[in-house]
Scaffold this motif. Structure first.
Motif, PDB file in Angstrom:
ATOM      1  N   LEU A 197     -64.338 -27.329   4.958  1.00 59.10           N
ATOM      2  CA  LEU A 197     -63.324 -26.483   5.610  1.00 59.10           C
ATOM      3  C   LEU A 197     -62.775 -25.362   4.714  1.00 59.10           C
ATOM      4  N   HIS A 198     -63.169 -25.320   3.444  1.00 56.53           N
ATOM      5  CA  HIS A 198     -62.422 -24.478   2.502  1.00 56.53           C
ATOM      6  C   HIS A 198     -62.411 -22.989   2.862  1.00 56.53           C
ATOM      7  N   ASP A 199     -63.484 -22.514   3.463  1.00 60.66           N
ATOM      8  CA  ASP A 199     -63.591 -21.071   3.744  1.00 60.66           C
ATOM      9  C   ASP A 199     -63.574 -20.736   5.230  1.00 60.66           C
ATOM     10  N   ILE A 200     -63.191 -21.680   6.094  1.00 56.07           N
ATOM     11  CA  ILE A 200     -63.329 -21.397   7.535  1.00 56.07           C
ATOM     12  C   ILE A 200     -62.516 -20.175   7.973  1.00 56.07           C
ATOM     13  N   GLY A 201     -61.462 -19.848   7.221  1.00 53.88           N
ATOM     14  CA  GLY A 201     -60.667 -18.654   7.546  1.00 53.88           C
ATOM     15  C   GLY A 201     -61.507 -17.385   7.522  1.00 53.88           C
ATOM     16  N   LYS A 202     -62.687 -17.462   6.893  1.00 58.38           N
ATOM     17  CA  LYS A 202     -63.552 -16.273   6.856  1.00 58.38           C
ATOM     18  C   LYS A 202     -64.046 -15.862   8.244  1.00 58.38           C
ATOM     19  N   VAL A 203     -64.038 -16.782   9.195  1.00 57.52           N
ATOM     20  CA  VAL A 203     -64.442 -16.376  10.550  1.00 57.52           C
ATOM     21  C   VAL A 203     -63.457 -15.338  11.098  1.00 57.52           C
ATOM     22  N   GLY A 222     -55.687 -12.992   4.154  1.00 56.28           N
ATOM     23  CA  GLY A 222     -56.686 -13.623   3.283  1.00 56.28           C
ATOM     24  C   GLY A 222     -57.157 -14.962   3.832  1.00 56.28           C
ATOM     25  N   HIS A 223     -58.371 -15.362   3.431  1.00 55.92           N
ATOM     26  CA  HIS A 223     -58.951 -16.552   4.071  1.00 55.92           C
ATOM     27  C   HIS A 223     -58.366 -17.862   3.543  1.00 55.92           C
ATOM     28  N   LEU A 224     -57.718 -17.865   2.372  1.00 48.19           N
ATOM     29  CA  LEU A 224     -57.132 -19.125   1.908  1.00 48.19           C
ATOM     30  C   LEU A 224     -55.990 -19.536   2.837  1.00 48.19           C
ATOM     31  N   ALA A 255     -56.067 -24.070  -3.434  1.00 43.50           N
ATOM     32  CA  ALA A 255     -56.367 -23.954  -4.871  1.00 43.50           C
ATOM     33  C   ALA A 255     -57.847 -23.633  -5.130  1.00 43.50           C
ATOM     34  N   HIS A 256     -58.646 -23.405  -4.068  1.00 42.10           N
ATOM     35  CA  HIS A 256     -60.095 -23.352  -4.314  1.00 42.10           C
ATOM     36  C   HIS A 256     -60.578 -22.098  -5.032  1.00 42.10           C
ATOM     37  N   HIS A 257     -59.740 -21.098  -5.198  1.00 40.26           N
ATOM     38  CA  HIS A 257     -60.168 -19.959  -6.035  1.00 40.26           C
ATOM     39  C   HIS A 257     -59.805 -20.177  -7.514  1.00 40.26           C
ATOM     40  N   GLY A 258     -59.175 -21.304  -7.784  1.00 39.33           N
ATOM     41  CA  GLY A 258     -59.043 -21.777  -9.164  1.00 39.33           C
ATOM     42  C   GLY A 258     -57.938 -21.162 -10.003  1.00 39.33           C
ATOM     43  N   ALA A 279     -67.019 -26.056  -7.892  1.00 42.34           N
ATOM     44  CA  ALA A 279     -68.225 -26.032  -7.045  1.00 42.34           C
ATOM     45  C   ALA A 279     -68.327 -24.690  -6.325  1.00 42.34           C
ATOM     46  N   ASP A 280     -67.187 -24.208  -5.858  1.00 40.60           N
ATOM     47  CA  ASP A 280     -67.150 -22.920  -5.158  1.00 40.60           C
ATOM     48  C   ASP A 280     -67.554 -21.787  -6.096  1.00 40.60           C
ATOM     49  N   ALA A 281     -66.996 -21.808  -7.303  1.00 39.84           N
ATOM     50  CA  ALA A 281     -67.318 -20.752  -8.275  1.00 39.84           C
ATOM     51  C   ALA A 281     -68.787 -20.841  -8.694  1.00 39.84           C
TER      52      ALA A 281
HETATM   53 FE   LIG Z   1     -62.923 -18.796  -0.708  1.00 35.67          FE
END
Ligand SMILES: [Fe+2]
Ligand SMILES: [Fe+2]
Length: 329
Positions: A197-203, A222-224, A255-258, A279-281
């Motif tokens: 689910l971490h990036d679903i906002g990108k839709v 922003g997608h976060l 927090a997924h952009h670190g 993992a994302d990075a």
């Molecule tokens: Fe992201």
């Protein structure tokens, strides 16, 4: 003749060419004599180049061309200071239906249907009933899925293609699974759910037409934030969803952009959040390298130019390989 940008580079100076391209940038300039000419940046999925409409007819309307238009052009290959810069003899605006959109935006290199199947299989492995229902609320919703499968994961640096978000998501999930196998203290269900689910906002952050653009909402929120909002909304529809689980899941997403400077309002503070952020990075960096190598080197070997975001040139002397063998795809 409808040549890809990368094919133009293979033509000798003076060769005639024609093709359809998207207008990335357009400027009306003036010759010393005061006559106007047009300077354009044109692109397709294989690259971009600058072109000059050097001698437009006196009655030509130069203001009709806008960023985002698809145009048919013809001209001759020329270079200026080592850079491809053809002079155009003709430029014509095209209407929707007069061109194939797939010339402009690439698709994920792996089959979209198979990747989606794979993602559904990952959802099947989730044991926590609340998290499983939450995932099913997204991925058994045809309208959401249609959008999700079309959405890119980025505009330029990585996965800037149809199906890019799916490819990136699946890859992040696989990296997280590997880490969770090694570190047993990790809550695997929470981590895999957060990865999916971490990036679903990108839709909602990107719109895809002949180019990938950020929406107003994407630029402003922003997608976060948008991923969190979408997840929190679905959670509110699930009876008795544990409050602490919700907090931990939303923390992973936020927090997924670190780092603050990469747009995360919170630093990762749980095992799952820190795993997801790395993992994302990892996936976006390796994919970014691979795409840049392919764009810059084609079938050649050696060094790319310095990457505009990673700030290094990249060395590659192998062969780009998208074979499915050895993976589940
Ligand atoms: Fe992201
Ligand atoms: Fe991501």
């Amino acid at each position: 003749m409808d040549l890809l940008v990368k094919e133009l580079y293979e033509l000798p100076v003076g060769a005639p060419f024609s093709g359809t391209y998207v207008v990335e940038h357009v400027e009306i300039k003036k010759h010393r004599t005061g006559e106007p000419f047009l300077r354009l940046v044109l692109s397709d999925k294989s690259g971009s180049f600058t072109a000059l409409w050097w001698k437009p007819p006196a009655d030509a309307d130069l203001t009709q061309f806008q960023k985002g238009d698809v145009v048919f052009v013809s001209g001759r290959i020329e270079y200026f200071q080592g850079t491809l810069q053809p002079k155009l003899t003709e430029i014509k605006k095209l209407k929707e239906g007069d061109f194939k959109p797939d010339k402009f935006i690439c698709q994920s290199r792996y089959p979209i249907e198979e990747q989606f199947e794979e993602l559904l299989n990952k959802i099947e492995t989730i044991k926590n009933p609340y998290l499983k229902v939450l995932l099913e609320k997204f991925f058994y919703d045809d309208q959401f899925v249609e959008l999700f499968l079309r959405t890119p994961a980025g505009k330029t640096i990585h996965h800037a293609c149809i199906g890019g978000l799916l490819e990136h998501t699946l890859s992040v999930v696989e990296i997280c699974e590997t880490v969770a196998k090694r570190f047993k203290s990790i809550d695997r269900d929470l981590l895999i759910t957060a990865a999916i689910l971490h990036d679903i906002g990108k839709v909602r952050e990107y719109s895809v037409n002949v180019t990938i653009e950020r929406t107003d909402e994407g630029l402003l929120l922003g997608h976060l934030y948008m991923s969190c909002e979408m997840v929190a909304f679905k959670i509110s529809e699930i009876d008795n969803f544990p409050e602490d689980l919700k907090t931990k899941l939303l923390h992973c997403i936020l927090a997924h952009h670190g780092k603050y400077e990469h747009g995360s309002p919170k630093m990762p503070k749980t095992l799952e959040a820190v795993t997801l952020a790395y993992a994302d990075a990892l996936d976006s960096r390796v994919k970014g390298f691979e795409e840049f190598i392919e764009k810059q080197l084609g079938n050649q070997k050696g060094w790319t130019r310095r990457h505009f975001a990673f700030e290094v040139p990249i060395f590659f002397d192998g062969e780009i390989n998208y074979e499915e063998e050895g993976t589940n795809l």
